[in-house]
Design an enzyme around this catalytic site. Structure first.
Site, PDB file in Angstrom:
ATOM      1  N   GLU A 169      86.413  74.473 -65.917  1.00  0.00           N
ATOM      2  CA  GLU A 169      86.205  73.390 -66.901  1.00  0.00           C
ATOM      3  C   GLU A 169      84.723  73.053 -66.841  1.00  0.00           C
ATOM      4  O   GLU A 169      84.248  72.502 -65.851  1.00  0.00           O
ATOM      5  CB  GLU A 169      87.045  72.167 -66.537  1.00  0.00           C
ATOM      6  CG  GLU A 169      88.545  72.410 -66.522  1.00  0.00           C
ATOM      7  CD  GLU A 169      89.114  72.769 -67.881  1.00  0.00           C
ATOM      8  OE1 GLU A 169      88.494  72.409 -68.906  1.00  0.00           O
ATOM      9  OE2 GLU A 169      90.155  73.428 -67.920  1.00  0.00           O
ATOM     10  N   CYS A 223      82.137  64.630 -69.554  1.00  0.00           N
ATOM     11  CA  CYS A 223      82.012  65.911 -70.262  1.00  0.00           C
ATOM     12  C   CYS A 223      82.454  65.775 -71.713  1.00  0.00           C
ATOM     13  O   CYS A 223      82.037  66.555 -72.566  1.00  0.00           O
ATOM     14  CB  CYS A 223      82.813  66.985 -69.548  1.00  0.00           C
ATOM     15  SG  CYS A 223      84.538  66.522 -69.319  1.00  0.00           S
TER      16      CYS A 223
HETATM   17  P1  NDP Z   1      77.876  71.178 -60.686  1.00  0.00           P
HETATM   18  O1  NDP Z   1      78.225  72.426 -61.379  1.00  0.00           O
HETATM   19  O2  NDP Z   1      76.523  71.023 -60.131  1.00  0.00           O
HETATM   20  O3  NDP Z   1      78.846  70.921 -59.448  1.00  0.00           O
HETATM   21  C1  NDP Z   1      80.259  70.867 -59.588  1.00  0.00           C
HETATM   22  C2  NDP Z   1      80.879  71.100 -58.225  1.00  0.00           C
HETATM   23  O4  NDP Z   1      80.606  72.438 -57.801  1.00  0.00           O
HETATM   24  C3  NDP Z   1      80.305  70.213 -57.111  1.00  0.00           C
HETATM   25  O5  NDP Z   1      81.302  69.925 -56.164  1.00  0.00           O
HETATM   26  C4  NDP Z   1      79.243  71.102 -56.509  1.00  0.00           C
HETATM   27  O6  NDP Z   1      78.894  70.715 -55.212  1.00  0.00           O
HETATM   28  C5  NDP Z   1      79.941  72.450 -56.544  1.00  0.00           C
HETATM   29  N1  NDP Z   1      79.068  73.619 -56.517  1.00  0.00           N
HETATM   30  C6  NDP Z   1      77.750  73.721 -56.813  1.00  0.00           C
HETATM   31  N2  NDP Z   1      77.331  74.998 -56.656  1.00  0.00           N
HETATM   32  C7  NDP Z   1      78.401  75.730 -56.274  1.00  0.00           C
HETATM   33  C8  NDP Z   1      78.625  77.115 -55.973  1.00  0.00           C
HETATM   34  N3  NDP Z   1      77.636  78.016 -56.036  1.00  0.00           N
HETATM   35  N4  NDP Z   1      79.851  77.501 -55.614  1.00  0.00           N
HETATM   36  C9  NDP Z   1      80.872  76.620 -55.553  1.00  0.00           C
HETATM   37  N5  NDP Z   1      80.738  75.295 -55.825  1.00  0.00           N
HETATM   38  C10 NDP Z   1      79.515  74.858 -56.186  1.00  0.00           C
HETATM   39  O7  NDP Z   1      78.249  70.022 -61.689  1.00  0.00           O
HETATM   40  P2  NDP Z   1      77.941  68.477 -61.563  1.00  0.00           P
HETATM   41  O8  NDP Z   1      78.572  67.958 -60.316  1.00  0.00           O
HETATM   42  O9  NDP Z   1      76.483  68.285 -61.791  1.00  0.00           O
HETATM   43  O10 NDP Z   1      78.774  67.887 -62.785  1.00  0.00           O
HETATM   44  C11 NDP Z   1      78.300  67.806 -64.079  1.00  0.00           C
HETATM   45  C12 NDP Z   1      78.809  68.953 -64.925  1.00  0.00           C
HETATM   46  O11 NDP Z   1      80.225  68.989 -64.894  1.00  0.00           O
HETATM   47  C13 NDP Z   1      78.416  68.799 -66.373  1.00  0.00           C
HETATM   48  O12 NDP Z   1      77.966  70.026 -66.868  1.00  0.00           O
HETATM   49  C14 NDP Z   1      79.720  68.414 -67.042  1.00  0.00           C
HETATM   50  O13 NDP Z   1      79.796  68.752 -68.393  1.00  0.00           O
HETATM   51  C15 NDP Z   1      80.718  69.159 -66.217  1.00  0.00           C
HETATM   52  N6  NDP Z   1      82.042  68.566 -66.356  1.00  0.00           N
HETATM   53  C16 NDP Z   1      83.001  69.229 -67.080  1.00  0.00           C
HETATM   54  C17 NDP Z   1      84.251  68.675 -67.280  1.00  0.00           C
HETATM   55  C18 NDP Z   1      85.327  69.390 -68.037  1.00  0.00           C
HETATM   56  O14 NDP Z   1      86.483  68.998 -67.913  1.00  0.00           O
HETATM   57  N7  NDP Z   1      85.014  70.407 -68.814  1.00  0.00           N
HETATM   58  C19 NDP Z   1      84.558  67.328 -66.743  1.00  0.00           C
HETATM   59  C20 NDP Z   1      83.487  66.732 -66.010  1.00  0.00           C
HETATM   60  C21 NDP Z   1      82.268  67.337 -65.831  1.00  0.00           C
HETATM   61  P3  NDP Z   1      77.573  69.805 -55.003  1.00  0.00           P
HETATM   62  O15 NDP Z   1      77.719  68.594 -55.849  1.00  0.00           O
HETATM   63  O16 NDP Z   1      77.641  69.514 -53.580  1.00  0.00           O
HETATM   64  O17 NDP Z   1      76.423  70.658 -55.412  1.00  0.00           O
END
Ligand code: NDP
Length: 481
Positions: free
Chosen positions: A248, A282
């Site tokens: 997502e 999002c």
């Molecule tokens: P990120 O992609 O930075 O992080 C999401 C999660 O993934 C966090 O727990 C993060 O950890 C982890 N993560 C980061 N890098 C990796 C990796 N290489 N492998 C595995 N896990 C990893 O997103 P954000 O937290 O910045 O959230 C914002 C984004 O989420 C926006 O783009 C938004 O649109 C999207 N979003 C989408 C939704 C949907 O339903 N489509 C709903 C809500 C948000 P850490 O934070 O520790 O880096």
């Protein structure tokens, strides 16, 4: 200073050699908690615990699992105020929003999937005389649930509830930016009697422990919500092992308002869909398209409404618009405001960091921002900003606005405002998005398929979609003679 611990094998793990990451309160910019920077050793402990728990949990009846998950739901509800305060402090969102949306929805997520598993069925096919086929659905084993910082407990529980309900053991990785309510969930699971090892929560850096979790050979499936770029990395790590993935991802959602819409409702909703949670949902609409006939009036009224938003400390009961989640994110959003100016945009309101006083003077506050005069295909209108920065553009026909709406690489959701059935049908049919709201926004039914097209994701969550994702079908063919 609060200290957060991993939750492994039914208990909080205190390891003296553990390194910690600083956790900031966006309202003040101060460090208020320390989060474990988990390592591969922590991951191995969690995998071992989940492996031991799987035979017990997966063999429980649906009713037994349901009862435990309902207890978790009830306990979150009993502690709603504490959870709401923690969520508001960790994210910078208004306490009223955490109380009204984040925590009640987390309660509902557990309740919904705890009861959904009592009402599922699998198909059977009478193939020919004496031959019958039926489908068994089995839990996958150990699965990873990775969630973002914008709706921390809401999205974390949206994944782990169906995973657990289906009989899987889970390793959850909340965002390192907002770990607190996931940390609190461990205690709730203990009180609810969730067998040890069924849910393990690892904190730490996404690029480090998150990536190790995705790539671990014992992880059978990855349910991920986050940015599109990270989603691509998750897919790259999971693909060689043919893991199931649900992604997502980001969005650049259009809000489309026709002159025949209920004007007051459309205006009211445009404020909500643009600026709820400081625009960090999002599903927020970040491109507002207004039919030319009402463009100037709408623009003026919209600015007046934005001026009325109560910006303030997240813990103030009256605040409607709080702080941005982190300093890096604030800087990223401000870079986009500079880009918009460079691309010829006119800032109609906002566009700058708000300097607060006293304890909030170092907090991350950004004024809700509205921009016009930008072409539909410039970077500001094509890339996800994920903050309270919204553009406004006129259009004349439904075909023209459809082209604008579909011009981005994302395809998550759209909100369309019209009283014309033909117009709404036309857009519902042709918008390249996973969710179309007509004359509403963010009205959710947990049974519906939730997710995006194009770069907004792979797969769907919600209702049956989640339960199907977290189980593997097996076809059994029996010849009777
Ligand atoms: P990120 O992609 O930075 O992080 C999401 C999660 O993934 C966090 O727990 C993060 O950890 C982890 N993560 C980061 N890098 C990796 C990796 N290489 N492998 C595995 N896990 C990893 O997103 P954000 O937290 O910045 O959230 C914002 C984004 O989420 C926006 O783009 C938004 O649109 C999207 N979003 C989408 C939704 C949907 O339903 N489509 C709903 C809500 C948000 P850490 O934070 O520790 O880096």
């Amino acid at each position: 200073m609060e200290r957060i611990f991993n939750f492994i094998d039914g208990q909080y793990m205190y390891l003296p050699e553990c390194k910690y990451l600083d956790n900031y309160a966006p309202a003040t910019g101060e460090i208020y908690a320390l989060t474990p920077d988990s390592t591969e050793e922590d991951l191995e402990l969690a995998i071992q615990a989940a492996e031991n728990a799987f035979p017990i949990w997966s063999k429980m009846t649906s009713i037994e699992r349901s009862n435990i998950l309902l207890k978790i739901s009830a306990l979150i509800e009993q502690n709603l105020e504490e959870f709401a305060k923690a969520e508001s402090k960790d994210t910078g969102k208004p306490i009223s929003l955490a109380r009204k949306m984040d925590i009640p929805r987390s309660v509902e997520n557990f309740k919904f999937f705890a009861t959904a598993i009592l009402h599922t069925h699998t198909p059977a096919h009478a193939t020919e005389f004496g031959v019958i086929n039926y489908t068994l659905r089995k839990p996958l084993g150990i699965v990873a649930c990775i969630s973002p910082w914008n709706l921390p407990l809401y999205l974390f529980t949206w994944k782990i509830a169906p995973a657990l309900a289906s009989g899987n053991c889970v390793i959850g990785k909340p965002s390192e930016v907002t770990p607190f309510t996931a940390y609190m969930l461990g205690k709730i699971c203990q009180e609810a009697g969730l067998p040890k090892g069924v849910l393990n929560i690892l904190h730490g850096q996404g690029g480090k422990i998150g990536a190790k979790l995705v790539a671990h050979p014992k992880i059978k499936a990855v349910s991920f919500t986050g940015g599109t770029q990270t989603g691509a990395e998750v897919a790259r790590l999971a693909a060689p092992q043919f893991k199931k993935i649900s992604l997502e991802l980001g969005g650049k959602n259009p809000t489309i308002i026709f002159a025949d819409a209920n004007y007051e409702k459309a205006l009211e909703n445009a404020v909500k869909s643009s600026f709820t949670n400081q625009g960090q949902i999002c599903l927020c609409g970040s491109r507002i398209f207004i039919e030319k006939k009402i463009y100037e009036k709408f623009k003026t009224d919209f600015i007046e409404k934005i001026k009325l938003l109560k910006i303030g400390l997240p813990n103030d009961e009256n605040t409607e618009f709080g702080a941005v989640v982190s300093l890096p994110h604030l800087q990223k959003v401000m870079t986009y405001i500079e880009l918009a100016k460079a691309e010829g945009g006119t800032i109609l309101i906002g566009g700058e960091r708000i300097k607060m006083e006293n304890e909030a003077k170092n907090g991350y506050y950004l004024a809700p921002t509205l921009i016009e005069n930008l072409p539909f295909d410039c970077r500001t209108n094509q890339e996800e900003i994920f903050g309270a920065v919204v553009t406004i553009m006129p259009f004349e026909t439904k075909e023209e606005v459809l082209m604008y709406a579909n011009s981005v690489k994302y395809g998550l959701s759209a909100s369309v405002w019209t009283s014309n059935l033909e117009t709404s049908n036309f857009l519902a049919q042709h918008l390249d998005v996973g969710i179309v709201w007509i004359n509403t926004w963010l009205l959710r039914d947990l049974r519906t398929s939730f997710g995006g097209m194009k770069h907004s994701g792979v797969g769907r969550e919600g209702g049956q979609d989640s339960l199907l994702f977290f189980t593997e079908p097996k076809n059994i063919c029996i010849k009777m003679d």
